[in-house]
Write a protein that holds these residues in place. Structure first.
Motif, PDB file in Angstrom:
ATOM      1  N   THR A 149       0.857  -1.115  -0.054  1.00 42.42           N
ATOM      2  CA  THR A 149      -0.010  -0.108  -0.096  1.00 42.42           C
ATOM      3  C   THR A 149       0.863   1.241   0.081  1.00 42.42           C
ATOM      4  N   TRP A 150       2.178   1.150   0.517  1.00 43.13           N
ATOM      5  CA  TRP A 150       2.765   2.199   0.706  1.00 43.13           C
ATOM      6  C   TRP A 150       3.151   3.056  -0.706  1.00 43.13           C
ATOM      7  N   PRO A 151       3.258   2.247  -1.698  1.00 43.95           N
ATOM      8  CA  PRO A 151       3.472   3.197  -2.847  1.00 43.95           C
ATOM      9  C   PRO A 151       2.575   3.921  -3.519  1.00 43.95           C
ATOM     10  N   ALA A 152       1.303   3.487  -3.149  1.00 40.70           N
ATOM     11  CA  ALA A 152      -0.074   4.238  -3.610  1.00 40.70           C
ATOM     12  C   ALA A 152       0.064   5.792  -2.711  1.00 40.70           C
ATOM     13  N   LEU A 153       0.387   5.646  -1.543  1.00 34.16           N
ATOM     14  CA  LEU A 153       0.577   6.647  -0.641  1.00 34.16           C
ATOM     15  C   LEU A 153       1.634   7.684  -0.941  1.00 34.16           C
ATOM     16  N   PHE A 154       2.841   7.000  -1.185  1.00 32.45           N
ATOM     17  CA  PHE A 154       3.940   7.828  -1.238  1.00 32.45           C
ATOM     18  C   PHE A 154       4.182   8.243  -2.586  1.00 32.45           C
ATOM     19  N   ALA A 155       4.087   7.507  -3.792  1.00 37.78           N
ATOM     20  CA  ALA A 155       4.436   8.131  -5.176  1.00 37.78           C
ATOM     21  C   ALA A 155       3.670   9.319  -5.676  1.00 37.78           C
ATOM     22  N   PRO A 156       2.257   9.382  -5.373  1.00 36.16           N
ATOM     23  CA  PRO A 156       1.559  10.485  -5.754  1.00 36.16           C
ATOM     24  C   PRO A 156       1.916  11.707  -5.271  1.00 36.16           C
ATOM     25  N   VAL A 157       2.575  11.963  -4.049  1.00 37.42           N
ATOM     26  CA  VAL A 157       3.082  12.986  -3.439  1.00 37.42           C
ATOM     27  C   VAL A 157       4.491  13.573  -3.488  1.00 37.42           C
ATOM     28  N   ASN A 321       1.581   9.661   6.057  1.00 39.20           N
ATOM     29  CA  ASN A 321       1.309   8.434   5.346  1.00 39.20           C
ATOM     30  C   ASN A 321       2.263   7.432   6.071  1.00 39.20           C
ATOM     31  N   LEU A 322       3.618   7.889   6.071  1.00 36.13           N
ATOM     32  CA  LEU A 322       4.842   6.929   6.457  1.00 36.13           C
ATOM     33  C   LEU A 322       4.658   6.687   8.047  1.00 36.13           C
ATOM     34  N   GLY A 323       4.359   7.791   8.629  1.00 32.83           N
ATOM     35  CA  GLY A 323       4.371   7.616  10.174  1.00 32.83           C
ATOM     36  C   GLY A 323       3.463   6.600  10.683  1.00 32.83           C
ATOM     37  N   MET A 324       2.303   6.285  10.068  1.00 27.98           N
ATOM     38  CA  MET A 324       1.101   5.478  10.617  1.00 27.98           C
ATOM     39  C   MET A 324       1.610   3.852  10.410  1.00 27.98           C
ATOM     40  N   LYS A 325       2.606   3.787   9.467  1.00 25.33           N
ATOM     41  CA  LYS A 325       2.701   2.521   9.060  1.00 25.33           C
ATOM     42  C   LYS A 325       3.095   1.248  10.230  1.00 25.33           C
ATOM     43  N   THR A 326       3.890   1.982  11.280  1.00 21.54           N
ATOM     44  CA  THR A 326       4.359   1.380  12.201  1.00 21.54           C
ATOM     45  C   THR A 326       3.216   0.874  13.308  1.00 21.54           C
ATOM     46  N   VAL A 327       2.331   1.738  13.408  1.00 23.46           N
ATOM     47  CA  VAL A 327       1.042   1.187  14.195  1.00 23.46           C
ATOM     48  C   VAL A 327      -0.170   0.898  13.749  1.00 23.46           C
ATOM     49  N   THR A 328      -0.179   0.543  12.321  1.00 21.08           N
ATOM     50  CA  THR A 328      -1.438   0.183  11.712  1.00 21.08           C
ATOM     51  C   THR A 328      -1.886  -1.289  12.287  1.00 21.08           C
ATOM     52  N   LEU A 372      -0.303  16.311   8.572  1.00 20.16           N
ATOM     53  CA  LEU A 372       0.230  15.061   9.104  1.00 20.16           C
ATOM     54  C   LEU A 372      -0.984  14.167   9.707  1.00 20.16           C
ATOM     55  N   ILE A 373      -1.837  14.929  10.389  1.00 26.63           N
ATOM     56  CA  ILE A 373      -3.094  14.254  10.653  1.00 26.63           C
ATOM     57  C   ILE A 373      -3.847  13.576   9.414  1.00 26.63           C
ATOM     58  N   ALA A 374      -4.198  14.457   8.400  1.00 24.03           N
ATOM     59  CA  ALA A 374      -4.616  14.055   7.301  1.00 24.03           C
ATOM     60  C   ALA A 374      -4.036  12.743   6.527  1.00 24.03           C
ATOM     61  N   GLY A 375      -2.523  13.011   6.502  1.00 28.38           N
ATOM     62  CA  GLY A 375      -1.882  11.791   6.151  1.00 28.38           C
ATOM     63  C   GLY A 375      -1.868  10.548   7.183  1.00 28.38           C
ATOM     64  N   LEU A 376      -1.715  10.754   8.070  1.00 33.25           N
ATOM     65  CA  LEU A 376      -2.024   9.463   9.240  1.00 33.25           C
ATOM     66  C   LEU A 376      -3.335   8.653   8.772  1.00 33.25           C
ATOM     67  N   THR A 377      -4.052   9.398   8.939  1.00 32.73           N
ATOM     68  CA  THR A 377      -5.709   8.653   8.858  1.00 32.73           C
ATOM     69  C   THR A 377      -5.882   8.144   7.542  1.00 32.73           C
ATOM     70  N   ARG A 378      -5.350   8.802   6.454  1.00 34.32           N
ATOM     71  CA  ARG A 378      -5.457   8.261   5.344  1.00 34.32           C
ATOM     72  C   ARG A 378      -4.683   7.171   5.007  1.00 34.32           C
ATOM     73  N   SER A 379      -3.399   6.970   5.425  1.00 36.58           N
ATOM     74  CA  SER A 379      -2.709   5.720   5.411  1.00 36.58           C
ATOM     75  C   SER A 379      -3.313   4.633   6.115  1.00 36.58           C
ATOM     76  N   MET A 380      -3.907   4.796   7.148  1.00 37.86           N
ATOM     77  CA  MET A 380      -4.679   3.880   8.065  1.00 37.86           C
ATOM     78  C   MET A 380      -5.921   3.287   7.469  1.00 37.86           C
ATOM     79  N   GLN A 381      -6.532   4.241   6.736  1.00 38.33           N
ATOM     80  CA  GLN A 381      -7.987   3.800   6.269  1.00 38.33           C
ATOM     81  C   GLN A 381      -7.588   3.018   4.677  1.00 38.33           C
ATOM     82  N   PHE A 382      -6.358   3.489   4.084  1.00 36.74           N
ATOM     83  CA  PHE A 382      -6.140   2.679   2.949  1.00 36.74           C
ATOM     84  C   PHE A 382      -5.823   1.404   3.237  1.00 36.74           C
ATOM     85  N   THR A 383      -4.992   1.112   4.073  1.00 36.76           N
ATOM     86  CA  THR A 383      -4.195  -0.056   4.588  1.00 36.76           C
ATOM     87  C   THR A 383      -5.585  -1.169   4.992  1.00 36.76           C
TER      88      THR A 383
END
Length: 477
Positions: A149-157, A321-328, A372-383
């Protein structure tokens, strides 16, 4: 002969699942980076080819339509010739086409190369998911999905920022040449570490299903893309979307009746798959995909920032987006899919709506915190969405489910941008203003956030233990 202990075998299986997912993620990153990086160099490419910058959009359109035509075929090809072989072919096609794009001397050459690139991309995404599903047990599916999932979060930004830097300090050609080393690394890793597989009894190709599904998807995606760029007026876009929906309905009707359908629609009878891909999941992805598009315009048009400064501001979104990966994974294990997707979805939607309150006078620290908050929650929901979709899918449904998921994600991606662009245009027309200003963006963020709120509440229909075998969550009554 000594038996391998269960714990040791489990560790080997888990390690292999992570390795396959990481290799697939590298290929996904190459593909998604290419899709986002090109937009920054279109003026320079037009100048190089001797055509107006607006004419270069045909390169994006050709790529998108080729993807739409061949994505429905990817699952059947994976079953017929082996997912590993088709994934290798996809990387080869994409890498060689990237090289051809970089060496193109004219617009027709470039478009031809983009068509081949689109074919490689069409095969890469669904077949990559099939490989991950086949090599990961349910207990490892969450970690494997987080990796792809991380490429879909990382690449567009990062893509537009990197593309702007490369175009400014090197040349547009290098936006394509950087895919070559990534492709070669991907090929070597797939050939070395991903085992081969093939369906024991592959089905005959459903030609009518392929024609109807591909045509319907192509018309729908092209129509949605035209809504965001209404140079020829709204009518052609509306007609394209309407035609896509009608042909899509005919495709569904055929697939339900065919003895050997190209796509097995029985996956939609699985509640977790239907909710996370077709119903609430697609609606929420519309809100998530609209947000980066709106933010980029807000910072440039509303705040008056340069493209580079706007890109740097959005980098905070990526860091979230990246910051949420460790706690998802621990969060989903502790609270379960339903609770996380409802609560996190509400927070994500609220953060989108909060973007309506910022202005050029807002302290940068507050803007960065919101990103940061928007990115954190976006990452969690995507995964969570991408993992829950396959939590209850059985082996016979994997190929079709992966293909259907890829098709719906493509639709939600373009639909998100189309809806955001339509809201901005309508707001400007209703207010009778010659150009966009902050009020238009505020309206757009509020509406998009409201769409996310509705979708988040829809996840309440899931049972408390939905996807528990994947998340490891134990319901407490």
């Amino acid at each position: 002969m000594t038996a391998v202990p269960d714990t040791e075998a489990s560790a080997v299986t888990a390690s292999n699942a992570r390795r396959v997912a990481l290799i697939v993620a590298i290929a996904f990153f190459m593909q998604l980076l290419d899709s986002t990086i090109i937009s920054t160099s279109l003026p320079q490419m037009g100048q190089s080819f001797g055509v107006p910058a607006v004419a270069m959009s045909i390169g994006i359109t050709a790529y998108m339509l080729t993807m739409a035509v061949f994505v429905p075929l990817s699952g059947w090809l994976a079953d017929r010739f082996g997912a590993r072989n088709i994934f290798l072919l996809a990387i080869v096609l994409f890498t060689l086409a990237s090289l051809a794009c970089g060496f193109s001397q004219s617009l027709p050459q470039f478009v031809a190369a983009r068509v081949v690139q689109g074919l490689g991309s069409a095969l890469m995404t669904p077949v990559g998911r099939i490989l991950v599903l086949r090599n990961a047990s349910k207990s490892e599916l969450l970690n494997a999905t987080a990796l792809i999932t991380w490429p879909a979060l990382f690449a567009p930004v990062v893509g537009p920022v990197l593309g702007g830097f490369i175009t400014t300090y090197l040349s547009w050609h290098w936006n394509f040449f950087i895919n070559v080393p990534l492709g070669l690394v991907g090929l070597a890793l797939v050939a070395r570490f991903i085992p081969g597989d093939r369906a024991a009894d592959p089905k005959p190709l459903d030609w009518p299903g392929f024609f109807l599904t591909s045509l319907g998807l192509a018309l729908l995606l092209y129509g949605l893309e035209r809504i965001a760029h209404p140079e020829d007026g709204a009518l052609p876009a509306v007609l394209l979307v309407a035609a896509g929906i009608v042909i899509g309905w005919l495709a569904v009707r055929h697939l339900r009746r065919a003895p050997h359908p190209l796509l097995d629609l029985s996956a939609f009878r699985v509640q977790t798959f239907a909710i996370s891909t077709l119903a609430a999941g697609t609606i929420f992805r519309v809100a998530i995909n609209a947000t980066p598009f709106l933010l980029a315009l807000l910072f440039q048009v509303g705040f008056g920032l340069s493209p580079v400064d706007a890109g740097l501001m959005i980098l905070a979104y990526f860091l979230g987006n990246l910051g949420m990966k460790t706690v998802t994974t621990p969060t989903l294990r502790r609270f379960g899919f339903r609770t996380v997707m409802v609560v996190n979805g509400l927070i994500a939607s609220a953060s989108i709506m909060a973007c309506a309150a910022i202005s050029p006078e807002t302290p940068h620290a507050l803007v960065v915190m919101l990103m940061l908050i928007a990115g954190l929650t976006r990452s969690m929901q995507f995964t969570a969405l991408n993992t829950l979709a396959f939590a209850d899918i059985d082996a016979a449904q994997r190929s079709s489910a992966a293909t259907l998921s890829s098709m719906l994600q493509q639709i939600s991606m373009l639909f998100g941008v189309a809806v955001a662009a339509a809201i901005l245009n309508l707001s400007q027309i209703v207010r009778d203003r010659p150009a966009l200003d902050l009020v238009d963006f505020r309206i757009a963020f509020l509406i998009i956030g409201a769409i996310g709120l509705v979708a988040a509440l829809r996840f309440l229909v899931l049972p408390p233990g939905a996807g528990a075998e994947v998340s490891g969550h134990t319901s407490r009554t």
